[in-house]
Design a protein around this motif. Structure first.
Motif, PDB file in Angstrom:
ATOM      1  N   GLU A 103      -8.938  -6.505   4.397  1.00 35.86           N
ATOM      2  CA  GLU A 103      -7.665  -5.828   4.701  1.00 35.86           C
ATOM      3  C   GLU A 103      -7.187  -5.050   5.707  1.00 35.86           C
ATOM      4  O   GLU A 103      -6.042  -5.019   6.568  1.00 35.86           O
ATOM      5  CB  GLU A 103      -7.093  -5.334   3.371  1.00 35.86           C
ATOM      6  CG  GLU A 103      -7.084  -6.372   2.207  1.00 35.86           C
ATOM      7  CD  GLU A 103      -8.105  -6.735   1.727  1.00 35.86           C
ATOM      8  OE1 GLU A 103      -8.149  -7.717   0.837  1.00 35.86           O
ATOM      9  OE2 GLU A 103      -9.182  -6.051   1.913  1.00 35.86           O
ATOM     10  N   HIS A 104      -8.324  -4.473   6.274  1.00 36.91           N
ATOM     11  CA  HIS A 104      -7.922  -3.472   7.534  1.00 36.91           C
ATOM     12  C   HIS A 104      -7.594  -4.486   8.707  1.00 36.91           C
ATOM     13  O   HIS A 104      -7.180  -3.734   9.961  1.00 36.91           O
ATOM     14  CB  HIS A 104      -9.169  -2.546   7.642  1.00 36.91           C
ATOM     15  CG  HIS A 104      -9.307  -1.687   6.544  1.00 36.91           C
ATOM     16  ND1 HIS A 104     -10.376  -0.754   6.297  1.00 36.91           N
ATOM     17  CD2 HIS A 104      -8.554  -0.919   5.751  1.00 36.91           C
ATOM     18  CE1 HIS A 104     -10.265   0.059   5.475  1.00 36.91           C
ATOM     19  NE2 HIS A 104      -8.860  -0.093   5.173  1.00 36.91           N
ATOM     20  N   MET A 105      -8.297  -5.681   8.761  1.00 35.09           N
ATOM     21  CA  MET A 105      -8.104  -6.494   9.964  1.00 35.09           C
ATOM     22  C   MET A 105      -6.562  -7.101   9.982  1.00 35.09           C
ATOM     23  O   MET A 105      -6.181  -7.713  10.892  1.00 35.09           O
ATOM     24  CB  MET A 105      -9.045  -7.605   9.696  1.00 35.09           C
ATOM     25  CG  MET A 105     -10.437  -7.196   9.780  1.00 35.09           C
ATOM     26  SD  MET A 105     -11.098  -6.040  10.891  1.00 35.09           S
ATOM     27  CE  MET A 105     -10.901  -6.818  12.529  1.00 35.09           C
ATOM     28  N   LEU A 106      -5.866  -6.744   8.840  1.00 37.03           N
ATOM     29  CA  LEU A 106      -4.306  -7.371   8.945  1.00 37.03           C
ATOM     30  C   LEU A 106      -3.777  -6.656   9.954  1.00 37.03           C
ATOM     31  O   LEU A 106      -2.760  -7.191  10.584  1.00 37.03           O
ATOM     32  CB  LEU A 106      -3.794  -6.918   7.606  1.00 37.03           C
ATOM     33  CG  LEU A 106      -4.170  -7.911   6.512  1.00 37.03           C
ATOM     34  CD1 LEU A 106      -3.657  -7.553   5.273  1.00 37.03           C
ATOM     35  CD2 LEU A 106      -3.949  -9.354   6.760  1.00 37.03           C
TER      36      LEU A 106
ATOM     37  N   ASP B  65       0.874  -1.142   0.027  1.00 39.84           N
ATOM     38  CA  ASP B  65      -0.176  -0.061  -0.042  1.00 39.84           C
ATOM     39  C   ASP B  65       1.038   1.260  -0.059  1.00 39.84           C
ATOM     40  O   ASP B  65       1.705   1.345   0.908  1.00 39.84           O
ATOM     41  CB  ASP B  65      -1.004   0.246   1.294  1.00 39.84           C
ATOM     42  CG  ASP B  65      -1.791   1.092   1.280  1.00 39.84           C
ATOM     43  OD1 ASP B  65      -1.905   2.195   0.613  1.00 39.84           O
ATOM     44  OD2 ASP B  65      -2.954   1.016   1.822  1.00 39.84           O
ATOM     45  N   PRO B  66       0.737   1.955  -1.003  1.00 44.30           N
ATOM     46  CA  PRO B  66       1.775   3.482  -1.263  1.00 44.30           C
ATOM     47  C   PRO B  66       1.527   4.211   0.129  1.00 44.30           C
ATOM     48  O   PRO B  66       2.441   4.868   0.277  1.00 44.30           O
ATOM     49  CB  PRO B  66       1.245   4.124  -2.402  1.00 44.30           C
ATOM     50  CG  PRO B  66      -0.160   3.477  -2.692  1.00 44.30           C
ATOM     51  CD  PRO B  66      -0.092   2.238  -2.075  1.00 44.30           C
ATOM     52  N   ASP B  67       0.547   4.257   0.915  1.00 43.87           N
ATOM     53  CA  ASP B  67       0.326   5.043   1.917  1.00 43.87           C
ATOM     54  C   ASP B  67       1.014   4.696   3.399  1.00 43.87           C
ATOM     55  O   ASP B  67       1.034   5.308   4.154  1.00 43.87           O
ATOM     56  CB  ASP B  67      -1.353   5.186   2.334  1.00 43.87           C
ATOM     57  CG  ASP B  67      -2.059   6.068   1.243  1.00 43.87           C
ATOM     58  OD1 ASP B  67      -1.376   6.803   0.368  1.00 43.87           O
ATOM     59  OD2 ASP B  67      -2.986   5.593   0.989  1.00 43.87           O
ATOM     60  N   ILE B  68       1.505   3.289   2.968  1.00 41.49           N
ATOM     61  CA  ILE B  68       2.110   2.789   4.201  1.00 41.49           C
ATOM     62  C   ILE B  68       3.639   2.613   4.026  1.00 41.49           C
ATOM     63  O   ILE B  68       3.849   2.012   2.995  1.00 41.49           O
ATOM     64  CB  ILE B  68       1.563   1.190   4.731  1.00 41.49           C
ATOM     65  CG1 ILE B  68       0.036   1.485   4.992  1.00 41.49           C
ATOM     66  CG2 ILE B  68       2.100   0.554   5.689  1.00 41.49           C
ATOM     67  CD1 ILE B  68      -0.689   0.207   5.238  1.00 41.49           C
TER      68      ILE B  68
END
Length: 498
Positions: free
Chosen positions: A463-466, A298-301
């Motif tokens: 994916e937010h649960m990762l 994810d480019p934001d991470i």
């Protein structure tokens, strides 16, 4: 002669006032009479506080009758109309288990609600009851629907609920959820006062129908029977009298268990019955990937904890029954017309149709009976088999097919291949982290890692649960997650922006 005697008596009374007082003096000395504050309650004119089971009177399918839910000719509105929040309650078989509510009051000029009385114990009392036509209590099964039948107990102020003034109303705030599918009677008592210290009074309608003497019109008699059934149940416990009651209203709480319980039974049956679709996760062969690599894609991470290098990421799939239908277009009306619906006709609707046909027979109008109303539909065999013979599929009866405690079998709209996200501990990395923190090394149990099922919230995705998977992997847990319907990979691109 009687009129003359009455006139003489009045004259004598005025003359006996003494002191040479005139009629004008008497009028000036008489204090003005201030009208009483009352509870707003006039169902015939649409004046009713909710929740109130009077809105379930005459229900066609066991759901709440919301104003505007039926068209001018009595037909049900289109299914898509239930996306309108003002009509959505009309698809439910009861009221919310936890939303605060209020009972409206009306006050004369310069008079208001005494706030201290509105928030004190005793002004509002709530009793748990069994209503007529009960599905669970044999003693009340034969009592008419909508009538009070049996007292179970009283809720405790300050533990189960509190009350407070809210403008020209008293608000009732649950501290614990009401029991799903249960019924309660809300009671306002003479302990509720106005700003002059006087007890709030019943509305003229409620005061009339709580009388024991029979009234005149059919609607009056019906309301009188319901209100008296409430009050008779309430006083049966010996903790309240009819003179204390200024208002009573039953509320049946929405049932949430029957439909989900039915689905659980179908899923359990699929483990033994090969004819039923069995949800089974399929995991294809794939390259080794860590959750750290997935997150950093994810480019934001730009940075993640090294612990995520100890969590293996896999993708699989599972075939699940879909009870939401796929929208036929991207217009709001098409997107809204996808809610769950029953496979079978509501037995309440069936009974109503049978009663209507019998009324025509009794009136000698058999030629007006539509014989096709009880034509069998394609789900008849399933309805009969899955309900132990209690439910039928009559396509012309109960068009909306709302799911309720009376009609708990949902219609499967499709089978959908749903992406599954799977994570597992990578032992060398996880044990190195555990050693650094003073924890003993882990070994995978013989039966495999215990699994945590992750469920995301509305507007989120699996994916937010990762973000939680590293902590769980360190404790020796695998995780699985899917997107909820119309979320994430299962979403609908309404505006075609990708």
């Amino acid at each position: 002669m009687k009129k003359m005697l009455l006139s003489l008596a009045i004259t004598a009374a005025l003359a006996g006032c003494g002191g040479g007082e005139t009629l004008e003096d008497v009028k000036n000395d008489t204090p003005p009479v201030i009208p009483s504050a009352t509870v707003k309650f006039d169902p015939a004119n649409g004046v009713i506080s909710v929740p109130n089971d009077l809105l379930m009177s005459g229900t066609k399918d066991g759901t709440i009758n919301i104003p505007g839910e039926l068209s001018a000719n009595g037909a049900s509105v289109p299914r898509s109309a239930y996306a309108n929040p003002s009509l959505a309650l009309g698809a439910l078989d009861g009221w919310s288990s936890q939303v605060p509510y209020k009972v409206d009051l009306t006050f004369p000029a310069n008079v208001s609600l005494d706030e201290s009385s509105a928030g004190a114990p005793g002004a509002v009392r709530i009793f748990e009851v069994v209503m007529g036509a009960s599905l669970t209590d044999a003693d009340c099964a034969a009592v008419p629907a909508g009538a009070g039948c049996k007292l179970l107990g009283e809720l405790t102020f300050g533990v189960d609920f509190i009350t407070k003034a809210s403008g020209n109303a008293v608000a009732i705030i649950p501290l614990k959820p009401f029991k799903a599918g249960s019924s309660y009677i809300n009671v306002l008592t003479t302990e509720l006062k106005d700003s002059l210290g006087r007890s709030i009074q019943p509305s003229s309608t409620y005061g009339l129908v709580k009388q024991e003497a029979p009234l005149v019109t059919e609607s009056q008699l019906a309301l009188q029977g319901v209100v008296n059934s409430y009050e008779n149940v309430l006083i049966s416990g010996g903790t309240i009298t009819k003179d204390e009651i200024i208002y009573s209203a039953a509320m049946t709480i929405q049932s949430v268990g029957p439909v989900l319980g039915t689905i659980k039974k179908l899923l359990a049956a699929s483990l033994q019955n090969p004819a039923l679709p069995k949800p089974q996760v399929q995991i294809p062969e794939q390259d080794m990937l860590t959750v750290a690599e997935v997150l950093l894609s994810d480019p934001d991470i730009t940075n993640v904890s090294p612990a995520f290098n100890g969590v293996q990421y896999q993708r699989g799939s599972v075939t699940l029954a879909m009870y939401l239908s796929q929208p036929e277009g991207k217009e709001i009306s098409k997107l809204a017309d996808t809610y769950w619906q029953g496979m079978c006709s509501s037995p309440v609707a069936v009974l109503n149709q049978q009663a209507a046909d019998q009324a025509l027979r009794d009136a000698g109008k058999e030629d007006e009976i539509d014989p096709t109303m009880f034509g069998i539909g394609p789900y008849e065999q399933l309805c009969q088999g899955l309900s132990e013979g209690k439910l039928h599929d009559y396509p012309k009866i109960d068009i909306t097919r709302h799911l309720t405690k009376y009609n708990p079998l949902p219609k499967m709209q499709s089978l959908q291949e749903v992406p599954v996200q799977i994570t597992k501990p990578i032992l060398p990395v996880i044990n190195a982290i555990r050693t650094q923190t003073g924890m003993p090394a882990l070994e995978m149990p013989a039966g495999g890692w215990p699994v945590v099922i992750m469920q995301h919230g509305i507007t989120s995705k699996k994916e937010h649960m990762l973000a939680l998977t590293a902590s769980l992997a360190i404790q020796g847990f695998a995780t699985v997650a899917i997107d909820h319907p119309v979320h994430g990979e299962r979403g609908i691109d309404v505006d075609d922006d990708g």
